[in-house]
Design an enzyme around this catalytic site. Structure first.
Site, mmCIF file in Angstrom:
data_model
loop_
_atom_site.group_PDB
_atom_site.id
_atom_site.type_symbol
_atom_site.label_atom_id
_atom_site.label_comp_id
_atom_site.label_asym_id
_atom_site.label_seq_id
_atom_site.Cartn_x
_atom_site.Cartn_y
_atom_site.Cartn_z
ATOM 1 N N LEU A 37 45.655 22.534 73.541
ATOM 2 C CA LEU A 37 45.957 21.388 73.510
ATOM 3 C C LEU A 37 44.593 20.831 72.479
ATOM 4 C CD1 LEU A 37 48.274 19.531 75.863
ATOM 5 C CD2 LEU A 37 48.491 20.979 74.297
ATOM 6 N N ASP A 38 44.827 19.978 71.404
ATOM 7 C CA ASP A 38 43.746 19.784 70.798
ATOM 8 C C ASP A 38 43.628 17.791 70.788
ATOM 9 O OD1 ASP A 38 45.074 19.054 68.617
ATOM 10 O OD2 ASP A 38 44.629 20.686 67.469
ATOM 11 N N SER A 39 42.452 17.147 69.523
ATOM 12 C CA SER A 39 42.730 15.990 70.138
ATOM 13 C C SER A 39 43.619 15.604 69.292
ATOM 14 C CB SER A 39 41.359 15.045 69.490
ATOM 15 O OG SER A 39 41.579 15.933 67.875
ATOM 16 N N LEU A 40 43.855 15.695 68.581
ATOM 17 C CA LEU A 40 45.315 14.761 67.899
ATOM 18 C C LEU A 40 46.647 15.832 68.570
ATOM 19 C CD1 LEU A 40 44.890 16.265 64.014
ATOM 20 C CD2 LEU A 40 44.750 14.795 64.560
ATOM 21 N N ASP A 41 47.144 16.843 69.310
ATOM 22 C CA ASP A 41 47.876 16.914 70.084
ATOM 23 C C ASP A 41 47.996 15.786 71.303
ATOM 24 O OD1 ASP A 41 49.081 19.581 68.932
ATOM 25 O OD2 ASP A 41 47.895 20.408 70.094
#
Length: 88
Positions: A37-41
């Site tokens: 996952l990334d920060s937008l996720d």
């Protein structure tokens, strides 16, 4: 809803939303490194959890401490317990 049912719902919801193999959904898995996952996720994750459990977490300080799937489980348990204590 039992704690096991909550865990299963969290894991299933996250796996479906982010197209993660359900076999990867283990409490010790980190959100960024292991699950990809990334920060937008994470923003999407907050919305998904709010919708799935009827809880409000957008302004929660505790959300910043979440690093693993197990942390998410504990966080949702805590929020559900808090809601249960509020008189209706």
């Amino acid at each position: 809803m039992t704690k096991q049912e909550i865990i299963e719902r969290i894991d299933r919801t996250i796996a479906e939303e982010f197209e993660i193999d359900p076999e990867e959904m283990k409490p010790e898995k980190t959100l960024f490194q292991d699950l990809g996952l990334d920060s937008l996720d994470i923003v999407d994750l907050v919305i998904v959890l709010e919708t799935a459990f009827g809880i409000k977490i957008r302004e929660e300080e505790g959300i910043r401490k979440i690093r693993t799937l197990g942390d998410i489980h504990s966080f949702v348990f805590q929020k559900k317990d808090e809601l249960a204590r509020i008189p209706r």
